[in-house]
Scaffold this active site. Structure first.
Site, PDB file in Angstrom:
ATOM      1  N   THR A  28       0.904  -1.322  -0.092  1.00 56.15           N
ATOM      2  CA  THR A  28      -0.071   0.082  -0.060  1.00 56.15           C
ATOM      3  C   THR A  28       0.878   1.377   0.036  1.00 56.15           C
ATOM      4  OG1 THR A  28      -1.367  -1.314   1.551  1.00 56.15           O
ATOM      5  CG2 THR A  28      -2.041   0.984   1.288  1.00 56.15           C
ATOM      6  N   ALA A  58      12.568  -3.813  -4.775  1.00 54.52           N
ATOM      7  CA  ALA A  58      12.705  -5.088  -4.067  1.00 54.52           C
ATOM      8  C   ALA A  58      11.423  -5.732  -3.698  1.00 54.52           C
ATOM      9  CB  ALA A  58      13.870  -5.133  -3.078  1.00 54.52           C
ATOM     10  N   VAL A 146       5.647   7.544  13.035  1.00 57.68           N
ATOM     11  CA  VAL A 146       4.793   8.102  13.834  1.00 57.68           C
ATOM     12  C   VAL A 146       3.773   8.930  13.199  1.00 57.68           C
ATOM     13  CG1 VAL A 146       4.703   9.243  16.011  1.00 57.68           C
ATOM     14  CG2 VAL A 146       6.891   8.042  15.529  1.00 57.68           C
ATOM     15  N   GLY A 201     -12.375  -1.732   6.824  1.00 56.55           N
ATOM     16  CA  GLY A 201     -10.956  -1.553   6.473  1.00 56.55           C
ATOM     17  C   GLY A 201     -10.233  -1.001   7.236  1.00 56.55           C
ATOM     18  N   LYS A 219       5.251   3.759  18.725  1.00 57.06           N
ATOM     19  CA  LYS A 219       5.358   4.988  18.453  1.00 57.06           C
ATOM     20  C   LYS A 219       5.622   5.835  19.821  1.00 57.06           C
ATOM     21  CE  LYS A 219       2.049   4.214  14.754  1.00 57.06           C
ATOM     22  NZ  LYS A 219       0.506   4.050  14.391  1.00 57.06           N
TER      23      LYS A 219
END
Lengths: 445, 445
Positions: A28, A58, A146, A201, A219
């Site tokens: 994504t 890659a 973050v 989703g 984070k």
């Protein structure tokens, strides 16, 4: 390409040599990074002072169709790609820890600057990566790790570099914020809201890392490291997820004009020995509806910073998703590329303060305890005494009828976490307490 | 000190040569900068990689007591101070335009990096200053010029450098936001709320620059330049202040679940020739209460950015005051000092896009028109026709009794500013319109 001292840095006025990019991962985020690099090639060239040229992408499986990538750029050998002489910057958007750690270290050792969106990697191995970057005198950027598109790593490293940060408190996980917001607006329970998040989703098939707070903890570790100039890893973070939050907890919060958010809280505290230490935790937190973080709904993220001179700052936006993450990755790529073209290095790891990490029991907090108790003379006095025994004073007490007994909701004043937790243990052992419905911390303020 | 290419950038691990600072101005901001540099000298030294050393503080009147400044550092000769060999960075916090312009140009020409908090100077003379900085290969920083402690210049220059910004919309003046917020919460009028702002120190004795929108216009010019990679000066900004906003306007806004904010709006538009152009304006704007900017109260500032990949971002905090401004100034000083110690230059002015500035009449917007009209058959149809004649469709119409006539409140759909303004002129000339109470733009969206 060598990183030469630049005689003049003047983006858009003179165009320098191309900057070679190796892209690791094409999911994504990777595909969005590729799209933006292709679609806005001219704009980026002007902003950098030289064109970006992708040397290779890659992927683990070369046979899968990869729209947007010319075949000859695809490779399944990331290690060879990152070492190529014509690669200047390696962009890691694979995910996971062990494999990307190896490839990123190989890239840094080969003298390539690295841009990564990988919070788990940075939170677990920041020190090792920073050392490798220092040794090779290259850049290590991770703005996207973050809160995706929300600029926070940059502001903490640069804009706030002249200030003293007291605390960083944030909604840094979109999945859990979506779930808690859905519970708050619909009155639905946790399971139902998680199912909705999955359907839309906002939650992954296996939501564990999100709902148990592990993603937010990574984070939190990164934010605490930056804010307090100290190495903090995910192992240092106290972590509690949202799976125990019930519709009733949300309802009770609403009644008191509060809402429940999963917060990452990083702060400087004074421990019981009088020493300054860092406390870092992730847990569901009651906050007043008037607090700026209370208005952060859906899957949005926000980071709230308190600094001595700046006062209170908030950064708000999309904390996840392909395009927002790619925006942050490309901002870092432009930064690293400018340094390749014009010389200079971004500020690296800063750990000089080297503050101790406090045991989480030392953290000052407040508890909201919701319990079922027996309805007879003297119970309230007995239970209040359990708090008093540990030096904890009570801020509000609310008692309601509940079946044959009573429901008692107690909000404490500030005390150390371990004293509060010990009191809850004592309450559990007290025969007058039939059950503890919930224990939730309140934002101190 | 020379700016050498650094073999290793490792703040806190090795300490380099001192960085000499010339401080120009010692008012609210200057004295806070001095305090923070003194109080946190060790922290700053670690973050920079070398100590900051103040070489002199230039003031207009040396005889006034300046707490926090050793006598031998005071001078009234800013021009000599900025040229000293042991000065690396010049911090300008004087205010005004002509005099600071001369001193800052002298400093840049002498090869000193400059940090300024002066929005009026940067908005009027950015090009000249940037050229001088480029020629001398030094840094020009001005984070504090827009919204004080809120990091926005840095994020626009760096974090969002890989994205395409569509609009920047902000509450960038604390005085006017305080006044409008006071009107909104108390129902009081403009004069009364201005008086309260003055009494509490949120408005200056002469509030013209704030209430007429000039201060916001300077910031809008700076934001538009950064967002759109084009030179925009304060002369390019359409500007309308808040002095005509009445208690009744606020009341009507509230009734429609809106609030009125003075917004600086910078956006890319398509003009009537189909060309991309920049529109920059400052004016009172109706925004829905659900918009994140509606919750920005008191003297707080907030900047709302829309970018193609990042989506919507908001930056919120203290937009004025000695300490918040000093925080931003010192962040810039640390950046410039790091470059002096370790080599490299901050990204400079970026103007490659060089987009045309649209005439403000080309800007798509929406109008909220509140007027007194005659109460007779056919008036509504006649007046609606005036909108239709100019291709403007109406979104809502509300008619109320008002004395012997009627009050008509019309909200349009989006149309170009000049068509809307021409319609208002036609309304004024129409005998059925007794008076126009107010014309306020609505946030398009």
């Amino acid at each position: 390409m060598t990183s030469a001292p630049a005689p003049s840095f003047n983006p858009g006025k003179g165009i320098g040599s191309p900057v070679g990019i190796a892209l690791l991962g094409y999911g994504t985020v990777g595909s969005e990074v590729m799209r933006l690099m292709t679609e806005y090639a001219d704009e980026l060239e002007h902003r950098i002072g030289g064109p970006l040229e992708v040397r290779g992408v890659a992927v683990s499986d070369k046979s899968k169709p990869r729209p947007g990538v010319p075949d000859e750029l695809l490779t399944d050998d990331a290690f060879s790609l990152v070492k190529r002489d014509d690669v200047d910057i390696v962009v890691e958007v694979i995910g996971g820890i062990d494999y990307p750690r190896k490839v990123v270290l190989a890239a840094l050792k080969a003298g390539k600057s690295v841009v990564t969106a990988n919070k788990a990697l940075v939170a677990a191995h920041a020190a090792e990566l920073a050392d490798a970057a220092d040794e090779a005198n290259v850049d290590l950027y991770f703005e996207a790790a973050v809160a995706a598109a929300i600029p926070v790593v940059g502001p903490l490293r640069r804009s706030l570099a002249g200030d003293q940060i007291q605390s960083v408190m944030g909604i840094v996980n979109g999945t859990t914020n979506f779930i808690l917001d859905a519970m708050d607006s619909s009155g639905a329970g946790y399971d139902e809201s998680l199912a909705e998040a999955t359907r839309l989703g906002y939650a992954e098939a296996d939501p564990t890392a999100d709902v148990e707070g592990h993603d937010a903890a990574s984070k939190a570790a990164i934010l605490a490291s930056l804010a307090f100039h100290t190495r903090v890893t995910s192992d240092d973070v106290y972590c509690e997820g949202i799976t125990n939050i019930s519709a009733e907890d949300i309802r009770a919060a609403k009644q008191a004009d509060h809402t429940i958010k999963l917060l990452a809280i990083c702060e400087k505290i004074t421990d019981s020995n009088g020493e300054t230490a860092i406390s870092v935790g992730v847990h569901p937190t009651l906050i007043p509806r008037s607090h700026p973080l209370a208005a952060v709904n859906k899957s949005f993220n926000a980071i709230f910073v308190e600094a001595e001179a700046a006062g209170r700052l908030m950064f708000y936006g999309n904390g996840a998703g392909g395009a927002p993450t790619a925006s942050a990755v490309l901002g870092d790529v432009v930064g690293a590329a400018r340094n390749k073209v014009h010389g200079g290095r971004a500020p690296g790891e800063s750990t000089y303060a080297n503050l101790p990490i406090a045991d989480y029991g030392e953290t000052p907090t407040r508890y909201h305890v919701d319990m079922e108790v027996e309805d007879r003379v003297g119970v309230l006095a007995d239970l209040a005494q359990l708090f008093a025994d540990r030096g904890i004073s009570l801020r509000t007490i609310r008692q309601e009828e509940s079946g044959e007994g009573a429901r008692l909701i107690v909000v404490t004043h500030q005390a150390r976490e371990n004293a509060l937790a010990a009191t809850v243990e004592a309450l559990k052992d007290n025969p007058a307490v039939k059950s503890i419905n919930s224990v939730i911390r309140l934002e101190r303020g």
